[in-house]
Write a protein that holds these residues in place. Structure first.
Motif, PDB file in Angstrom:
ATOM      1  N   ALA A  71      29.549  52.112  24.342  1.00 14.72           N
ATOM      2  CA  ALA A  71      28.223  51.595  24.698  1.00 14.72           C
ATOM      3  C   ALA A  71      27.786  50.425  23.827  1.00 14.72           C
ATOM      4  CB  ALA A  71      27.188  52.713  24.592  1.00 14.72           C
ATOM      5  N   ALA A  72      28.517  50.139  22.742  1.00 10.75           N
ATOM      6  CA  ALA A  72      28.098  49.095  21.803  1.00 10.75           C
ATOM      7  C   ALA A  72      27.790  47.753  22.474  1.00 10.75           C
ATOM      8  CB  ALA A  72      29.151  48.919  20.707  1.00 10.75           C
ATOM      9  N   PRO A  73      28.637  47.237  23.377  1.00 13.80           N
ATOM     10  CA  PRO A  73      28.299  45.962  24.021  1.00 13.80           C
ATOM     11  C   PRO A  73      27.015  46.034  24.840  1.00 13.80           C
ATOM     12  CG  PRO A  73      30.618  46.510  24.350  1.00 13.80           C
ATOM     13  CD  PRO A  73      29.961  47.727  23.796  1.00 13.80           C
ATOM     14  N   PHE A  74      26.759  47.193  25.440  1.00 13.70           N
ATOM     15  CA  PHE A  74      25.565  47.340  26.267  1.00 13.70           C
ATOM     16  C   PHE A  74      24.306  47.436  25.400  1.00 13.70           C
ATOM     17  CE2 PHE A  74      29.180  49.108  28.579  1.00 13.70           C
ATOM     18  CZ  PHE A  74      29.111  48.357  29.764  1.00 13.70           C
ATOM     19  N   PHE A  75      24.399  48.139  24.271  1.00 12.35           N
ATOM     20  CA  PHE A  75      23.287  48.154  23.319  1.00 12.35           C
ATOM     21  C   PHE A  75      23.004  46.738  22.810  1.00 12.35           C
ATOM     22  CE2 PHE A  75      24.439  52.737  22.448  1.00 12.35           C
ATOM     23  CZ  PHE A  75      23.265  53.260  22.957  1.00 12.35           C
ATOM     24  N   SER A  76      24.060  45.996  22.511  1.00  9.28           N
ATOM     25  CA  SER A  76      23.903  44.627  22.013  1.00  9.28           C
ATOM     26  C   SER A  76      23.264  43.733  23.063  1.00  9.28           C
ATOM     27  CB  SER A  76      25.264  44.070  21.592  1.00  9.28           C
ATOM     28  OG  SER A  76      25.854  44.867  20.589  1.00  9.28           O
TER      29      SER A  76
END
Length: 239
Positions: A71-76
């Motif tokens: 999920a890191a890219p989506f949080f970013s």
């Protein structure tokens, strides 16, 4: 989902303090004000939090870490959108790409820490997470954004840590309370209630984080005494 309505206050809203003197409580208030201003645009940002929470439901620590990494890219991306909304800018495609890339790299260490020691993850993000708004608002290079994040955090480390921790704690407490009410009043299952609560409250994290960067960059080059003096002067001017 109907937009929530609140009773109007009996008097005018107190004027907001400037970023250089804003307290953590006022940061929260301004975050809610910003959310109300961009409600329908900001609301989808909560889906990032809601979906990640649903996928990680019932998983062990390793599984939750894996979900956070994916999920890191989506949080970013959500943080970049929140930064654009707060600053009222329209970043170029290159700026979007850089913000998501750098944000993902910065978030990876925090993803490993969150399931074990959330406070340590908050410290990591307070120091390095401001790289995303630095790119969106100031068009910094990737390395320059990381350096800028450290610079603004050091300008007022107490505000950086307390501000982010307060946003996370507020999100967690209100999320639990809202989830309980949704479950009781609408006869929802636990997962449905938590999904709705995450969706509605999630944008607070991204908008509040962007406003926190605005506060911190205004404090670069100032001392604590200067900030307190500015706060007293602004309070006196509003009386």
């Amino acid at each position: 989902m109907a937009r929530p309505r609140y009773a109007s206050s009996s008097g005018p809203r107190p004027p907001a303090l400037s970023p250089i003197s804003r307290t953590v409580g006022q940061l929260v208030a301004e975050t809610l004000q910003e959310y109300g201003k961009h409600f329908w645009v900001a609301l989808p940002l909560g889906l990032v939090v809601a979906i990640a929470d649903q996928v990680s439901f019932g998983l062990d620590v390793a599984g939750r870490i894996g979900v956070l990494l994916v999920a890191a890219p989506f949080f970013s991306a959500a943080f970049a959108v929140g930064s654009a909304l707060v600053s009222e800018t329209r970043p170029s495609p290159r700026t979007w790409a850089l913000a998501i890339l750098v944000g993902t790299v910065v978030f990876i260490p925090a993803a490993f820490l969150f399931p074990w020691f959330a406070l340590a993850a908050v410290v990591m993000l307070a120091l390095f997470g401001n790289a995303v708004p630095a790119i969106v608002m100031e068009q910094r290079s990737p390395l320059g954004a990381v350096r800028r994040s450290i610079e603004v955090a050091r300008a007022d480390l107490v505000h950086a840590l307390a501000g982010l921790a307060t946003l996370v704690i507020m999100f967690g407490i209100v999320r639990l309370a809202m989830g309980f009410l949704l479950r009781q009043q609408a006869d929802n299952t636990v997962r449905v209630a938590i999904f709705l609560a995450d969706t509605v409250l999630g944008p607070v994290l991204f908008l509040g984080g962007a406003l926190l960067f605005v506060d911190l960059r205004a404090r670069v080059g100032t001392t604590r005494e200067e900030r307190l003096a500015a706060r007293r002067a602004e309070h006196s001017a509003t009386k």
